[in-house]
Motif scaffolding. Structure first.
Motif, PDB file in Angstrom:
ATOM      1  N   ALA A 606       0.763  -1.042   0.002  1.00 38.25           N
ATOM      2  CA  ALA A 606       0.212   0.014   0.066  1.00 38.25           C
ATOM      3  C   ALA A 606       0.862   1.166   0.107  1.00 38.25           C
ATOM      4  N   THR A 607       2.184   1.189   0.839  1.00 39.70           N
ATOM      5  CA  THR A 607       2.875   2.273   0.747  1.00 39.70           C
ATOM      6  C   THR A 607       3.798   2.591  -0.565  1.00 39.70           C
ATOM      7  N   VAL A 608       3.856   1.530  -1.085  1.00 39.45           N
ATOM      8  CA  VAL A 608       4.639   1.489  -2.512  1.00 39.45           C
ATOM      9  C   VAL A 608       3.640   2.058  -3.377  1.00 39.45           C
ATOM     10  N   VAL A 609       2.325   1.678  -3.603  1.00 40.07           N
ATOM     11  CA  VAL A 609       1.333   2.176  -4.375  1.00 40.07           C
ATOM     12  C   VAL A 609       1.353   3.889  -4.128  1.00 40.07           C
ATOM     13  N   GLN A 610       1.302   4.266  -2.919  1.00 41.54           N
ATOM     14  CA  GLN A 610       1.214   5.693  -2.993  1.00 41.54           C
ATOM     15  C   GLN A 610       2.464   6.417  -3.473  1.00 41.54           C
ATOM     16  N   VAL A 611       3.631   5.842  -3.165  1.00 43.09           N
ATOM     17  CA  VAL A 611       4.729   6.527  -3.702  1.00 43.09           C
ATOM     18  C   VAL A 611       4.908   6.394  -5.307  1.00 43.09           C
TER      19      VAL A 611
END
Length: 624
Positions: A606-611
Motif C-alpha cells: 500500500a505504501t509503494v502504491v502511494q509512492v
C-alpha cells in the motif's frame, strides 16, 4: 536335552522382546540344573538386555567356567565392554574370534571393542569381515553403515546402507537408518521419502514423525513439516529437539511468537544445550527483544565452551550489535564467522591481515552473498591506501567489479582466478571495517565505466524495476520473498512501465505485463537498471545495485529482517521515511508486524502504491 531346548526357546523369546517370559523359562531351567552353562548364559543375555551389565558379567563368566563356548565369550566380552573394562572385553572376545573365526558375531563384537579403543581402521576391517562371512545378511551391512556414519565417512555410509536396503527393501529399520545417514550428509531431499515410509508405517511413533518433520523442514516443505512435528510433539511433549525444529518451522513461516514459545520450551527441557539456546535467542532477536536475546547469546557462549556453538553465539551477538548500531563491538564479534565458514581456497593458509600498512600484497576476498560483496567493496579503497590489494570476487560479479572505479585504482588488481601466489596475507571483505577501524557506516556511490544513469523526466512513463524474490535455497526465504500476485495493486497504476529484475521470472505467472530480464551477469542487470526511474525490491542484491547507482529504491523488508536494514543502519527522516545509511537513495519499508503468508506485506505494498502514484503523476506533469 530338554533343558537345552528350553534355553533355546528362552533366547527366541528374548529376541522377540519378551524378556520376562524368557527369564521365567531360564529360572525354571536353573531350578532343574543350577550348573547348566547354557541357562546361565541365557540369564546373562537377559541381564544385558535389561541394562544390568554387572550381573551379566558374573553370569557369563560362570557359564564360561562351566563350558567355554565361543558365543559365551562374546556375551561376556560385550558385558565387560559396557562396564568400561575394555581390555578384559578384548581378551574375552579374542578367544571367541580364535575359536570361531567364521562366526560374524565374534568379529562384530571385536569391532565394538576396537572402536572403544579408537582403533577405527581396524574396527572397520572387522565389520567388513562380517560382511564377507555373511554377504546376504542385512544386519551386517547396517552395522557397517552405522559405524561409518558415526565416524564421518558419510558417502561410504550411504553406499553401504543403500546395499543393505536392497537386500530387504521392506525393513523399516534399514529405511530409517538410510534416511538418517542421508539427512546427516545434507541430502534431506533424498532422505525424506524414507522417513515418510517409516512415519506412515509407525504413525504413533514420535521419533519417526520427528525424523520426517525434520527432513520436511530441511527441504522447505514448511506447512507439512509443521503438521508432522506438531503430531510428534503431541505424542512426546518433552522431546526438546522436536520442539526446537517445530519452533524453527514457525520462524521460517513468519510465526515468530509461536516460534519463540516452542523454542523456549525446548530450552527449558534441555537447559544446558547451547544450540537450542541459540535458536531461541535468534527468535527473540527477530521479535525485537534484544536484551533477552543478548543475555541468551552470552549464556550460550559460556555453555558451549570451545565448541563451534561458541563461535555461533559470538557471531549472532555481533549481528545483534550491528543491528543496534553498536558497530565497534559488532564487527569484532562478527569476526567469529571465520571459525564457522572456511575462506576460499585462494586464502587458505594465509595469515589474517590486521590492517597494518605493508608493501606486500593482501588478498581481499568475497564472503557470503553477492549483496554482501557489493556492500563491502566500499572498504577496498581505504585498504588500498595501506597495502597493494589483490581482489577476488565470484565470477558472476567479476565483470561488474572490473568496471567499478575502485577496480581502476593503481593499487588494486582484480584477480581472474584463485591463484594469487603473491599475496602475503588475506582478509575477508566483511572484516575490513574492523581491521581498518572504520566503525560507522558511510554512504557510497560508485562510478561504473560505460554505464550512465538515464536523466529523469525524459520519458513519458515512469519506468519501474521489480524484484520480488531472493535465493530460494535460503532457509528463511519464505519470510523475505513475496509471491508475485501480492504485487497486483501496482499493475492498476497508470503511466508506469514495469521491468522485471527477477531471475527466471518467466517461470512464474506475474499479475500484470512486464519486460523480462534477459540472460546475463550482474553487469548486464546493472545496465538495465540504469535506465529505470525507481526500483522496488525485497532484500536481495538488487537493493545494493540500485543503491550503488543512486537510484530511488523502495526496499521491502521483512519484520525482524537483516541487520544492514535495521535501526542501526538507517535514519528516520522528518517526513517519517526510513533511509539507509549505506545507500541514502534506499528507502526501507518494513513489515509492521510478523506473520505468515501475504498479509504482512499488504501495508508495504500500500505504501509503494502511494509512492509510485505520486511519482507517476509528477512525471505526467513534467512531460509536455
Amino acid at each position: 536335552m530338554q533343558i537345552d531346548t528350553q534355553v533355546e526357546s528362552a533366547l527366541v523369546l528374548l529376541a522377540q522382546g519378551n524378556a520376562e517370559q524368557a527369564l521365567r523359562v531360564l529360572q525354571n531351567c536353573l531350578q532343574q540344573n543350577p550348573g547348566h552353562a547354557g541357562a546361565l548364559h541365557g540369564m546373562a543375555c537377559v541381564a544385558r538386555a535389561g541394562g544390568d551389565n554387572r550381573a551379566a558379567v558374573a553370569l557369563a563368566a560362570k557359564a564360561v567356567q562351566l563350558q567355554a563356548e565361543p558365543h559365551f565369550h562374546i556375551t561376556l566380552g560385550l558385558a565387560l565392554l559396557a562396564e568400561g573394562q575394555i581390555e578384559a572385553a578384548r581378551a574375552a572376545i579374542h578367544v571367541a574370534v580364535l575359536a570361531s573365526p567364521r562366526d560374524p558375531r565374534a568379529h562384530d563384537a571385536m569391532a565394538s571393542v576396537l572402536e572403544a579403543q579408537h582403533r577405527i581402521a581396524e574396527a572397520e576391517r572387522a565389520l567388513r569381515t562380517t560382511i564377507r562371512l555373511r554377504p546376504l545378511e542385512q544386519e551386517r551391512h547396517l552395522a557397517l553403515a552405522a559405524f561409518l556414519s558415526r565416524h564421518g565417512q558419510l558417502e561410504k555410509a550411504i553406499e553401504v546402507s543403500g546395499k543393505a536396503l536392497r537386500l530387504d527393501t521392506q525393513n523399516l529399520f534399514a529405511q530409517n537408518l538410510h534416511g538418517m545417514i542421508l539427512h546427516g550428509a545434507g541430502k534431506a531431499a533424498e532422505a525424506e521419502p524414507y522417513f515418510r515410509v517409516v512415519a506412515a508405517e509407525l504413525p504413533t511413533s514420535a521419533p519417526a514423525l520427528a525424523n520426517h518433520g525434520a527432513a520436511l523442514f530441511a527441504t522447505r516443505s514448511y506447512e507439512q513439516a509443521r503438521d508432522v512435528l506438531a503430531k510428534s510433539v503431541q505424542l512426546e511433549p518433552e522431546a526438546a529437539e522436536t520442539r526446537s525444529n517445530l519452533g524453527l518451522v514457525h520462524m521460517a513461516l513468519g510465526q515468530l511468537e509461536n516460534a519463540a514459545q516452542e523454542l523456549q520450551l525446548a530450552c527449558a527441557l534441555q537447559q544446558n544445550d547451547a544450540r537450542l539456546m541459540l535458536n531461541y535467542a535468534t527468535a527473540l532477536a527477530d521479535l525485537g527483544e534484544n536484551e533477552r536475546a543478548e543475555a541468551l547469546f552470552r549464556k550460550a557462549e559460556t555453555l558451549a565452551g570451545k565448541s563451534m556453538d561458541a563461535a555461533r553465539a559470538r557471531m549472532n551477538l555481533g549481528v545483534l550489535y550491528l543491528a543496534e548500531g553498536r558497530f565497534a563491538q559488532g564487527w569484532k564479534l562478527f569476526a567469529a564467522r571465520r571459525q564457522i565458514v572456511a575462506p576460499p581456497a585462494c586464502a587458505a593458509g594465509l595469515p589474517q591481515w590486521d590492517g597494518t600498512p605493508q608493501e606486500s600484497p593482501v588478498l581481499l576476498y568475497a564472503e557470503q552473498g553477492l549483496g554482501d560483496v557489493l556492500q563491502f567493496l566500499r572498504y577496498v579503497a581505504p585498504a588500498a591506501r595501506r597495502v597493494p590489494v589483490l581482489l577476488y570476487v565470484p565470477q558472476s560479479i567479476r565483470s561488474f567489479v572490473q568496471q567499478m572505479d575502485v577496480a581502476r585504482l593503481p593499487n588494486v588488481t582484480v584477480c581472474t582466478s584463485q591463484r594469487t601466489l603473491k599475496a602475503k596475507a588475506a582478509c575477508g571483505l566483511m572484516s575490513l571495517p574492523d581491521v581498518l577501524g572504520m566503525e560507522v557506516p558511510f554512504a557510497w556511490q560508485s562510478d561504473i565505466a560505460g554505464v550512465q544513469k538515464s536523466a529523469p523526466g525524459k520519458k513519458s512513463a515512469l519506468h519501474v524495476g521489480l524484484c520480488w524474490a531472493g535465493n530460494p535455497t535460503y532457509q528463511f526465504d519464505r519470510r523475505r520473498s513475496i509471491h508475485p500476485q501480492v504485487l497486483e495493486p501496482l499493475g492498476r497504476l497508470n503511466n508506469i512501465v514495469f521491468q522485471s529484475l527477477q531471475k527466471n521470472a518467466e517461470a512464474q505467472q506475474t499479475p500484470f505485463p512486464m519486460a523480462q530480464l534477459p540472460p546475463g551477469d550482474v553487469l548486464d542487470t546493472f545496465r538495465i537498471m540504469a535506465g529505470l526511474d525507481v526500483v522496488i525490491t525485497v532484500d536481495t542484491m538488487i537493493a545494493h545495485l540500485g543503491g550503488l547507482l543512486g537510484l530511488p529504491v523502495l526496499l521491502l523488508d521483512r519484520f525482524g529482517g537483516d541487520w544492514r536494514w535495521a535501526a542501526g543502519s538507517t535514519i528516520m527522516q522528518p517526513d517519517g521515511e526510513v533511509r539507509s545509511l549505506w545507500y541514502p537513495s534506499v528507502r526501507v519499508i518494513r513489515q509492521p508486524q510478523a506473520g505468515e503468508g501475504d498479509a504482512p506485506w499488504q501495508p508495504c505494498i500500500a505504501t509503494v502504491v502511494q509512492v509510485l502514484q505520486k511519482m507517476a503523476e509528477k512525471r505526467t506533469d513534467m512531460v509536455p
